[in-house]
Enzyme design. Structure first.
Site, PDB file in Angstrom:
ATOM      1  CD  GLU A  31      -2.231   0.924  -5.108  1.00 39.72           C
ATOM      2  OE1 GLU A  31      -3.237   1.106  -5.632  1.00 39.72           O
ATOM      3  OE2 GLU A  31      -2.123  -0.005  -4.098  1.00 39.72           O
ATOM      4  CD  GLU A  37      -3.398   0.461   2.077  1.00 38.16           C
ATOM      5  OE1 GLU A  37      -3.273   0.857   3.320  1.00 38.16           O
ATOM      6  OE2 GLU A  37      -4.330  -0.447   1.535  1.00 38.16           O
ATOM      7  CE  LYS A  57     -10.758  -8.076   7.604  1.00 39.12           C
ATOM      8  NZ  LYS A  57     -10.031  -7.682   6.472  1.00 39.12           N
ATOM      9  CB  SER A  87      -4.633   0.911  -1.689  1.00 39.43           C
ATOM     10  OG  SER A  87      -4.089  -0.263  -1.821  1.00 39.43           O
ATOM     11  CD  GLU A 109     -11.780  -9.345   3.002  1.00 39.65           C
ATOM     12  OE1 GLU A 109     -10.977  -8.223   2.479  1.00 39.65           O
ATOM     13  OE2 GLU A 109     -11.551  -9.631   4.349  1.00 39.65           O
ATOM     14  CB  CYS A 153      -7.250  -2.722   5.795  1.00 38.72           C
ATOM     15  SG  CYS A 153      -5.552  -2.489   5.508  1.00 38.72           S
ATOM     16  CD  GLU A 189     -13.495  -9.838  -5.524  1.00 40.92           C
ATOM     17  OE1 GLU A 189     -13.762  -8.796  -4.870  1.00 40.92           O
ATOM     18  OE2 GLU A 189     -14.273 -10.674  -5.870  1.00 40.92           O
ATOM     19  CB  CYS A 216     -10.363  -3.864  13.833  1.00 43.79           C
ATOM     20  SG  CYS A 216     -10.147  -3.700  12.028  1.00 43.79           S
TER      21      CYS A 216
END
Length: 578
Positions: A287, A284, A363, A324, A366, A304, A371, A508
Site C-alpha cells: 500500500e 502495508e 487489543k 493503511s 479491538e 497496527c 467489523e 508495545c
C-alpha cells in the site's frame, strides 16, 4: 545552576528546580510516596501532591511540606524522619484506608498495590478510623478496562496519563469532598467516552481502581472444552517482559520458556503474532509503494495499534483516508487462523478458538469491534494481557524460570527479525523500510538497520534514500505526541511519506497490559534492547523472506493487495467524533 541543601544532616547538591524528593533520592534516603509518578525519558512528571504521604519537616516552615512538589532552595534544611512527619504520614494513610475496600485477597492489584505496600511498610494492621465508605457501581462496559471507583484514592495519576501524556481527556476530578473521584464527566461508563483503552491509566494507577477486564476464566473454560481446538498467539513485546513476573531480569528474552508454558497450560497449538506482523508488512508496504507512486493519500499512517486508530477516529476523523487499511497483526492472525489454517486441519471456524496474549489492553477492545467478526464468528475470540498469562502460569504451578525452551508450531509460528521489532516504537516502520527498499530497488540489500527511527523519544524523523527516491518518514509514540505531529501536518508545517504511530509511550513494550514498571524507565530500555537483540539473532530479518508467508500467498492469498488479501486482511475506519 546547583542548589545546596541538607537532608537528615547530609549535604547534597542538586539542580535548581529539583524537589526535596529528588534530592533525597540522590542521597538514597527513602521518602514514601503514593501519588507521585515519574517517567523521565518520556518527560512525564506528576507533582500534584494530592496524597501528602511524602510530607517532611523543613526548618523555618510552620507546616509540613510535600517532598514530591516542594522545590529545593539554597541552604534548606530538611528532616524526613521526625516524629511529627511520621505521625502525619500514618494519619494520612489511616484516613485513606478508612475509605478503601478491604477485599485485598481478590483485588486485581493484590501484591501490586502501592497503598497495600505502604500499609505493610508502616505497620498499619488495624483501622484507626471507621465510618462511612463511598460506593459506586463497577464499570465493565469497555471489554478492556475495569473501573472500580470504590478504590480511587484521588492520587490523580491516571488523570495525568490520560490528559497530559495521551491528551485523550477522558478522566478528571469529579465531585467534591468525600465524594471526589477521578472519572469521566458525569461518571459515564468508559465505553460511552472517547477512551482509546490504551491502558496507560492502568499502568499509572497505584491501587485497584483501574485494571484490565479479566479474561483468564474464559481461557480456562475454552481449554477444558473437548469440542474446541484452542490455539494461542503471542505478541512480540510479551517475550521480553513476561520473565519479569517470575524474577527474571528485565530484558530477558523468554520466548522458548513461554512457548513451553503455553503447551503445558493445554493449548493445542502455540503460534506467533510475529508471523502476522510479517504478513502486515507485506500488505502495508504494498500500500505504501502504491501511494508513493501515485503521490496520493500521503502520508500513510500505520494501523497496527488499535488505541491509536480509535484516537484518530475520535480526534481526527477528517484524516481517516490516511491510515493503511491493513488490519493489525492480531486481527490478521485471527482471520488467517479461521480460514487458511482451519481448512488445513479440517476444523470449522466455530470450533476453533483463537486466544491472543497481548501487551496491550486496547487489543481486548479491538477483538470485539464489529467489523472483525463474520457470521457471528470473531477473528479473535479471547485476549489476555501479559500479566494475565503470568497469573495463569503461576496458577498452574509451572516453574517458569526452570522451563526448557521450545519452538513455535508451524505454519503460523515462523517469523523474521523484522516482525519482532514491532514491539518497540519505530519497529513497524523499520520493518516496512526493509521490505520497501528491496522491492523498489529489486535488490537484496544488506544495510537493513534503520537506526534513525529507533529509540524512546516521542517523535523521530528521518529521510531514507531509496534508488533516487527520498522517503521522508516519522515515528511517534504516545498520543500526545501523535496529536502534535498531526496538527503540524494539518497546518502545513510538516510533510512525510509514512508515519508510524503507537499509542503507548515507547510502543508495545510499554503497553497497558505489561508487568507493572512503576515509572522505572530503565526497565523499558532493557525491553527495547532485548527486541533489537532478538532481531539481530534471527536467521531471516526481512518479512518478505519468511518462507511461511511466501507459501501462504502461493497457496491461499495470491499476492499482496489481491482481492483475497483485501477481503481477509484489510478493514475500514469509523468517524467517532460525535
Amino acid at each position: 545552576m546547583k542548589v545546596n541543601l541538607k537532608i537528615n544532616d547530609q549535604l547534597v547538591s542538586v539542580e535548581a528546580g529539583s524537589t526535596i524528593l529528588e534530592a533525597a533520592e540522590k542521597l538514597e534516603i527513602r521518602i514514601p510516596t503514593l501519588c507521585h509518578f515519574s517517567m523521565d525519558c518520556f518527560h512525564v512528571e506528576h507533582r500534584c501532591a494530592s496524597c501528602r504521604v511524602c510530607v517532611v519537616e523543613v526548618e523555618g516552615r510552620p507546616n509540613l511540606a510535600p517532598a514530591c512538589a516542594t522545590p529545593v532552595t539554597e541552604g534548606m534544611v530538611v528532616r524526613t524522619n521526625t516524629l511529627r512527619a511520621i505521625n502525619a504520614r500514618r494519619t494520612i494513610l489511616d484516613l485513606l484506608l478508612s475509605d478503601h475496600p478491604k477485599d485485598c485477597l481478590i483485588c486485581p492489584k493484590n501484591l501490586n498495590c502501592q497503598l497495600q505496600a505502604l500499609a505493610q511498610e508502616m505497620g498499619l494492621h488495624h483501622l484507626l478510623f471507621k465510618g462511612e465508605q463511598s460506593t459506586y457501581n463497577r464499570d465493565l462496559s469497555s471489554n478492556a478496562i475495569a473501573r472500580d471507583l470504590d478504590k480511587c484514592i484521588m492520587c490523580r495519576r491516571c488523570e495525568t496519563a490520560c490528559n497530559s501524556v495521551q491528551t485523550v481527556g477522558v478522566l478528571s476530578a469529579v465531585g467534591r469532598g468525600f465524594q471526589a473521584v477521578v472519572a469521566p464527566a458525569g461518571l459515564k461508563p468508559l465505553a460511552e467516552t472517547e477512551c482509546v483503552f490504551c491502558g496507560q491509566c492502568v499502568q499509572a494507577c497505584p491501587v485497584g481502581a483501574l485494571s484490565e477486564i479479566d479474561n483468564k476464566y474464559s481461557v480456562w473454560r475454552a481449554l477444558n472444552d473437548p469440542a474446541k481446538t484452542v490455539v494461542v498467539q503471542t505478541a512480540p513485546a510479551v517475550r521480553v517482559a513476561i520473565g519479569e513476573s517470575f524474577g527474571l531480569e528485565p530484558g530477558s528474552i523468554s520466548t522458548g520458556r513461554m512457548v513451553t508454558a503455553l503447551r503445558m497450560l493445554g493449548f493445542d497449538k502455540v503460534f506467533d503474532t510475529d508471523f502476522a506482523a510479517d504478513l502486515t508488512i507485506m500488505e502495508e508496504t504494498t500500500e505504501l509503494i502504491e501511494r508513493v507512486k501515485k503521490n496520493e493519500k500521503l502520508p500513510i499512517l500505520t494501523s497496527c495499534c488499535p488505541g491509536w486508530v480509535k484516537f484518530l477516529e475520535h480526534q481526527f476523523p477528517e484524516l481517516l483516508y490516511m491510515p493503511s487499511s491493513a488490519k493489525s497483526p492480531q486481527q490478521m492472525f485471527g482471520a488467517i487462523a479461521k480460514s487458511y489454517y482451519a481448512q488445513k486441519i479440517g476444523v470449522v471456524p466455530e470450533n476453533l478458538v483463537v486466544v491472543s496474549v497481548m501487551p496491550c489492553l486496547s487489543k481486548k477492545y479491538e477483538a470485539s469491534r464489529e467489523e472483525f467478526s463474520h457470521d457471528g464468528v470473531r477473528d479473535v475470540d479471547i485476549v489476555i494481557s501479559t500479566r494475565e498469562l503470568a497469573d495463569m502460569i503461576r496458577e498452574a504451578g509451572i516453574r517458569f524460570d526452570q522451563l526448557e525452551e521450545q519452538e513455535y508450531d508451524s505454519p503460523l509460528g515462523e517469523s523474521t527479525g523484522a516482525a519482532v521489532i514491532f514491539g518497540a516504537t519505530g519497529g513497524v516502520l523499520e520493518a516496512a523500510l526493509r521490505t520497501a527498499t528491496d522491492w523498489i530497488t529489486g535488490k537484496d540489500l544488506q544495510e537493513i538497520e534503520f537506526t534513525a527511527v529507533r529509540g524512546l523519544e516521542g517523535i523521530k524523523e528521518a529521510t531514507v534514500e531509496v534508488d533516487g527516491l527520498s522517503l521522508h518518514v516519522a515515528v511517534c509514540s504516545g498520543l500526545g505526541n501523535a496529536r502534535r505531529l498531526l496538527e503540524r501536518i494539518q497546518n502545513g508545517e510538516a510533510s512525510y511519506h509514512a508515519i508510524e504511530i503507537m499509542a503507548c509511550p515507547g510502543g508495545c513494550l510499554n503497553g497497558g497490559g505489561q508487568p507493572y514498571h512503576h515509572g522505572d524507565t530503565s526497565i523499558l530500555k532493557k525491553r527495547m534492547e532485548a527486541l533489537y537483540r532478538d532481531d539481530r539473532n534471527k536467521p531471516i530479518r526481512k518479512s518478505h523472506k519468511n518462507p511461511s508467508i511466501i507459501r501462504l500467498y502461493e497457496e491461499f492469498l495470491g499476492e499482496p493487495g489481491s482481492h483475497a488479501a483485501h477481503k481477509l486482511l484489510h478493514t475500514a475506519y469509523v468517524n467517532r467524533r460525535d
